[in-house]
Scaffold this active site. Structure first.
Site, PDB file in Angstrom:
ATOM      1  N   ARG A  61       4.178   9.292   1.825  1.00 34.68           N
ATOM      2  CA  ARG A  61       3.365   8.056   1.865  1.00 34.68           C
ATOM      3  C   ARG A  61       2.035   8.289   1.147  1.00 34.68           C
ATOM      4  NH1 ARG A  61       5.892   7.692   7.185  1.00 34.68           N
ATOM      5  NH2 ARG A  61       4.171   8.803   8.177  1.00 34.68           N
ATOM      6  N   LYS A 151      -8.356  -6.275   8.350  1.00 38.76           N
ATOM      7  CA  LYS A 151      -7.296  -7.289   8.325  1.00 38.76           C
ATOM      8  C   LYS A 151      -6.570  -7.335   9.663  1.00 38.76           C
ATOM      9  CE  LYS A 151      -2.793  -7.165   6.938  1.00 38.76           C
ATOM     10  NZ  LYS A 151      -1.639  -6.903   6.073  1.00 38.76           N
ATOM     11  N   GLU A 192      -5.696 -13.537   8.954  1.00 40.33           N
ATOM     12  CA  GLU A 192      -4.386 -13.779   8.322  1.00 40.33           C
ATOM     13  C   GLU A 192      -3.394 -14.419   9.281  1.00 40.33           C
ATOM     14  OE1 GLU A 192      -2.417 -10.317   6.694  1.00 40.33           O
ATOM     15  OE2 GLU A 192      -0.812 -11.514   5.838  1.00 40.33           O
ATOM     16  N   LYS A 234      -6.661 -15.286   4.810  1.00 36.28           N
ATOM     17  CA  LYS A 234      -5.481 -14.846   4.062  1.00 36.28           C
ATOM     18  C   LYS A 234      -4.279 -15.659   4.528  1.00 36.28           C
ATOM     19  CE  LYS A 234      -2.770 -10.693   3.027  1.00 36.28           C
ATOM     20  NZ  LYS A 234      -2.889  -9.267   2.707  1.00 36.28           N
TER      21      LYS A 234
END
Ligand code: 13P
Length: 351
Positions: A61, A151, A192, A234
């Site tokens: 990753r 976020k 979001e 978002k």
């Protein structure tokens, strides 16, 4: 009436913090720029790596993401990168901590702070996003590590009788509490509420559900005292479900999206950074381009915070063994979306 002097002399630490949040938010949606969402959870990132034949691990990753981050020249198109908890603690190949490296290139490090969407009690098929417990302390730590924005993603599913009022109100409440805590800790919150593309609903249903979750979210933000000029939204675009028999034109999608936002988003929000949500790379760019090319008067910057629409091809090429081609694929999509910020993208630039 408040005079200039009295406003100035009463400037408090809180006012200054608000100004900093507003400045960061404006930098994130500066002309020609948008956000890269590289914050897939370990589970999601691992599935994406497995799908392209790579064994998932903290090192694979890291290696995939740091190759993307070290691409040359993308600062013109990317103002911020959202990281996952594992990634913000990792380093570039030369040992530089990732947030420090991004900041040195003028890119704001961001952090996903929700802990995922879990089943909503008594509401089969619906999810509530969790992560409020301990959020203040986690935000403080992420700020110390260099993060400047955050976020939190709520997922809203359209279906028979869905979404329920409970799904809308619980997610709106959580989004507003998250945003409030982030701002207290100096992080610009990206709010979001994602209405999913799964299903056979039409575009009008997407419009109506998006309007519901936006109204509820901004009502809750008002109750919680969220400073809207220091936040970003978002949202999904207003699109028919993937299985809807009438898909409509790109022009219609762009128009419905702007119409929905214009009626349900406060005008003092600095910017809207769309998610791509499973659209093709080109659709995500074309829709954004059309919205920015329209005559419609709207007060916000219309930008991107794409994950898959910026990185899907880059992941495939990285998995097939070419670091350089992967960087080129990412740089190309970043450039295309940067052009879409001013309505200057066209399909012939794709070849
Ligand atoms: P996609 O652009 O792949 O939808 O991802 C954006 C994102 O961050 C979803 O939370």
């Amino acid at each position: 009436m408040v005079s200039f002097l009295s406003t100035f002399s009463s400037t408090s630490v809180i006012d200054m913090d608000r100004e900093l949040l507003e400045k960061t938010a404006m930098e994130l949606v500066a002309p020609g720029k948008g956000i890269l969402a590289a914050d897939e959870s370990n589970g999601t990132m691992s599935s994406r790596l497995e799908a392209v034949g790579v064994e998932p691990s903290p090192e694979t990753r890291r290696s995939y993401r740091t190759n993307i981050f070290s691409t040359q020249g993308y600062e013109d198109a990317i103002s911020g990168i959202i990281l996952f908890d594992e990634t913000i603690r990792q380093s570039m190949d030369d040992g530089t901590p990732i947030p420090e490296y991004l900041a040195s290139r003028g890119i704001h490090p961001g952090i996903k702070v929700d802990t995922g969407a879990k089943d909503l009690a008594n509401h089969s098929g619906e999810k509530i996003t969790e992560g409020l417990d301990g959020l203040r302390e986690r935000c403080a730590e992420y700020f110390r590590m260099g993060a400047r924005f955050a976020k939190w993603r709520a997922v809203i599913k359209i279906g028979d009788g869905l979404p329920s009022d409970a799904n809308i109100s619980t997610n709106a409440h959580a989004l507003a509490r998250y945003a409030s805590i982030c701002q207290e800790q100096g992080l610009v919150p990206i709010i979001e509420p994602e209405v999913l593309m799964e299903g056979d609903h039409d575009a009008q249903t997407c419009y109506d559900v998006t309007a519901r979750i936006l109204d509820a979210t901004f009502d809750e933000c008002n109750v919680q005292g969220v400073h809207i000029p220091g936040a970003l939204l978002k949202p999904n675009m207003t699109l028919p479900g993937k299985d809807c028999s009438v898909q409509g034109s790109r022009e219609m999608a762009a128009q419905m999206t702007v119409d929905c936002l214009a009626s349900h988003v406060p005008f003092d929000l600095p910017g809207i950074v769309f998610l791509s949500g499973g659209q093709s790379d080109e659709d995500a760019t074309a829709h954004l381009n059309l919205m920015n090319a329209m005559d419609n008067e709207h007060p916000w910057q219309l930008s991107y915070s794409y994950g898959r629409a910026l990185l899907a091809h880059a992941l495939q090429t990285w998995a097939s063994g070419s670091n350089e081609e992967s960087q080129q694929a990412f740089a190309h999509r970043a450039k295309m979306n940067s052009l879409a910020r001013s309505g200057d993208w066209s399909v012939d630039l794709e070849v």
